[in-house]
Design an enzyme around this catalytic site. Structure first.
Site, PDB file in Angstrom:
ATOM      1  N   GLU A   1      44.215  45.420  46.238  1.00  0.00           N
ATOM      2  CA  GLU A   1      43.114  45.361  45.274  1.00  0.00           C
ATOM      3  C   GLU A   1      41.868  44.797  45.938  1.00  0.00           C
ATOM      4  OE1 GLU A   1      41.910  46.151  42.534  1.00  0.00           O
ATOM      5  OE2 GLU A   1      43.303  46.063  40.857  1.00  0.00           O
ATOM      6  N   ASP A   2      40.713  45.229  45.455  1.00  0.00           N
ATOM      7  CA  ASP A   2      39.460  44.649  45.924  1.00  0.00           C
ATOM      8  C   ASP A   2      39.242  43.262  45.320  1.00  0.00           C
ATOM      9  OD1 ASP A   2      39.191  45.705  43.363  1.00  0.00           O
ATOM     10  OD2 ASP A   2      37.312  46.746  43.754  1.00  0.00           O
TER      11      ASP A   2
ATOM     12  N   ASP B   1      39.846  39.926  38.610  1.00  0.00           N
ATOM     13  CA  ASP B   1      38.851  39.284  37.753  1.00  0.00           C
ATOM     14  C   ASP B   1      39.553  38.683  36.527  1.00  0.00           C
ATOM     15  OD1 ASP B   1      35.926  38.993  37.001  1.00  0.00           O
ATOM     16  OD2 ASP B   1      36.592  40.251  35.357  1.00  0.00           O
TER      17      ASP B   1
ATOM     18  N   LYS C   1      39.107  35.732  41.357  1.00  0.00           N
ATOM     19  CA  LYS C   1      38.431  34.786  40.470  1.00  0.00           C
ATOM     20  C   LYS C   1      39.524  33.973  39.768  1.00  0.00           C
ATOM     21  CE  LYS C   1      34.541  37.939  39.692  1.00  0.00           C
ATOM     22  NZ  LYS C   1      33.835  38.807  38.705  1.00  0.00           N
TER      23      LYS C   1
ATOM     24  N   PHE D   1      29.436  38.013  39.239  1.00  0.00           N
ATOM     25  CA  PHE D   1      29.588  39.438  39.503  1.00  0.00           C
ATOM     26  C   PHE D   1      29.185  39.733  40.941  1.00  0.00           C
ATOM     27  CE2 PHE D   1      28.811  43.989  39.307  1.00  0.00           C
ATOM     28  CZ  PHE D   1      29.951  44.391  38.622  1.00  0.00           C
ATOM     29  N   VAL D   2      30.100  40.295  41.711  1.00  0.00           N
ATOM     30  CA  VAL D   2      29.861  40.538  43.135  1.00  0.00           C
ATOM     31  C   VAL D   2      29.831  42.041  43.437  1.00  0.00           C
ATOM     32  CG1 VAL D   2      30.745  38.336  43.988  1.00  0.00           C
ATOM     33  CG2 VAL D   2      32.350  40.202  43.590  1.00  0.00           C
TER      34      VAL D   2
ATOM     35  N   ASP E   1      31.289  47.869  43.356  1.00  0.00           N
ATOM     36  CA  ASP E   1      30.089  48.554  42.879  1.00  0.00           C
ATOM     37  C   ASP E   1      29.398  47.839  41.724  1.00  0.00           C
ATOM     38  OD1 ASP E   1      32.304  49.254  41.034  1.00  0.00           O
ATOM     39  OD2 ASP E   1      30.748  50.436  40.048  1.00  0.00           O
TER      40      ASP E   1
ATOM     41  N   ARG F   1      28.380  50.133  46.824  1.00  0.00           N
ATOM     42  CA  ARG F   1      29.690  49.958  47.472  1.00  0.00           C
ATOM     43  C   ARG F   1      29.547  49.916  48.994  1.00  0.00           C
ATOM     44  NH1 ARG F   1      33.811  50.884  43.633  1.00  0.00           N
ATOM     45  NH2 ARG F   1      33.283  52.395  42.020  1.00  0.00           N
TER      46      ARG F   1
HETATM   47  P1  IMP Z   1      40.358  42.888  36.119  1.00  0.00           P
HETATM   48  O1  IMP Z   1      41.288  43.881  35.485  1.00  0.00           O
HETATM   49  O2  IMP Z   1      39.486  42.224  35.090  1.00  0.00           O
HETATM   50  O3  IMP Z   1      41.053  41.873  36.983  1.00  0.00           O
HETATM   51  O4  IMP Z   1      39.326  43.666  37.003  1.00  0.00           O
HETATM   52  C1  IMP Z   1      39.723  44.590  37.859  1.00  0.00           C
HETATM   53  C2  IMP Z   1      38.653  45.529  38.372  1.00  0.00           C
HETATM   54  O5  IMP Z   1      37.341  45.338  37.820  1.00  0.00           O
HETATM   55  C3  IMP Z   1      38.489  45.303  39.843  1.00  0.00           C
HETATM   56  O6  IMP Z   1      39.476  45.983  40.572  1.00  0.00           O
HETATM   57  C4  IMP Z   1      37.083  45.819  40.087  1.00  0.00           C
HETATM   58  O7  IMP Z   1      37.119  47.222  40.284  1.00  0.00           O
HETATM   59  C5  IMP Z   1      36.341  45.476  38.817  1.00  0.00           C
HETATM   60  N1  IMP Z   1      35.612  44.205  38.979  1.00  0.00           N
HETATM   61  C6  IMP Z   1      35.972  42.992  38.525  1.00  0.00           C
HETATM   62  N2  IMP Z   1      35.079  42.038  38.857  1.00  0.00           N
HETATM   63  C7  IMP Z   1      34.123  42.677  39.555  1.00  0.00           C
HETATM   64  C8  IMP Z   1      32.913  42.214  40.207  1.00  0.00           C
HETATM   65  O8  IMP Z   1      32.542  41.021  40.227  1.00  0.00           O
HETATM   66  N3  IMP Z   1      32.182  43.167  40.838  1.00  0.00           N
HETATM   67  C9  IMP Z   1      32.552  44.485  40.870  1.00  0.00           C
HETATM   68  N4  IMP Z   1      33.667  44.948  40.293  1.00  0.00           N
HETATM   69  C10 IMP Z   1      34.446  44.051  39.634  1.00  0.00           C
HETATM   70 MG    MG Z   2      39.296  47.847  41.419  1.00  0.00          MG
END
Ligand code: IMP
Ligand code: MG
Length: 183
Positions: free
Chosen positions: A108-109, A112, A140, A161-162, A168, A174
């Site tokens: 995963e990138d 969040d 995070k 937010f990064v 992206d 990206r």
């Molecule tokens: P989660 O399901 O909330 O943990 O978020 C997962 C996905 O949301 C990540 O794999 C990213 O693609 C996107 N995402 C979450 N936070 C950020 C951010 O700060 N910048 C850009 N994309 C984000």
């Molecule tokens: Mg993602």
């Protein structure tokens, strides 16, 4: 009127603050690759990247792993173009590889809210892998609500937010070479 692209403003004017430099990324990814190489010796893992955000990280990461690994991708969506998770995960492209009995490492990138990771954990666990582990470049941690430890974490970051290095903002930026905070 400013005719420069958002990319140009980001890089040239310092419109976005650098959070993690290229050098820091490279060094940390080397460390992750070494740890993964050691942990998976003799296991020939299948590495599954979560599109789109993972594409830069996974390209750099797999080149630091000295194993006979396979690579596949799956694509999910939880955000749309918003900066806040919708809490709903949709599968846009499933894995093609046979997962049953394999050692699976998900790339995963960023984690969040943790909603995506939880969804992936349930979905992939149901396919009966020999093992299932996760690596995320960014975490995070304060914000994420997940009931298990993430096996490999590049950097724990604050709830900001990064963008860049695969991440992206409305599908652009990206291609920024480092990680920036979008204030
Ligand atoms: P989660 O399901 O909330 O943990 O978020 C997962 C996905 O949301 C990540 O794999 C990213 O693609 C996107 N995402 C979450 N936070 C950020 C951010 O700060 N910048 C850009 N994309 C984000
Ligand atoms: Mg993602």
């Amino acid at each position: 009127m400013d005719e420069r692209t958002i990319f140009e403003r980001a890089v040239l004017d310092g419109a976005f603050r650098v959070l993690i430099t290229r050098e820091e990324l490279e060094k940390r990814i080397q460390e992750l690759g070494r740890a993964i190489t050691k942990d998976y010796r003799g296991k020939d893992p299948i590495v599954i990247g979560i599109l789109n955000g993972c594409f830069v990280f996974i390209a750099d990461l797999v080149r630091t792993i000295e194993l006979d690994l396979e690579i596949d991708f799956l694509k999910i969506s939880s955000y749309g173009d918003a900066q806040v998770s919708s809490g709903q995960v949709t599968m846009l492209k499933d894995v093609n590889a046979e997962i049953g009995g394999r050692h699976v490492l998900v790339v995963e990138d960023i984690v969040d809210t943790g909603v995506s990771l939880k969804y992936l954990e349930e979905r992939l666990q149901a396919l009966n892998p020999a093992s299932l582990k996760f690596v995320t470049l960014l975490y995070k941690k304060e914000k994420a609500k997940i009931h298990f430890d993430i096996d490999y974490v590049g950097f724990e970051i604050p709830d900001e937010f990064v963008i860049g290095y695969g991440l992206d903002h409305k599908q652009i930026l990206r291609n920024l070479p480092a990680i920036y905070v979008m204030d």
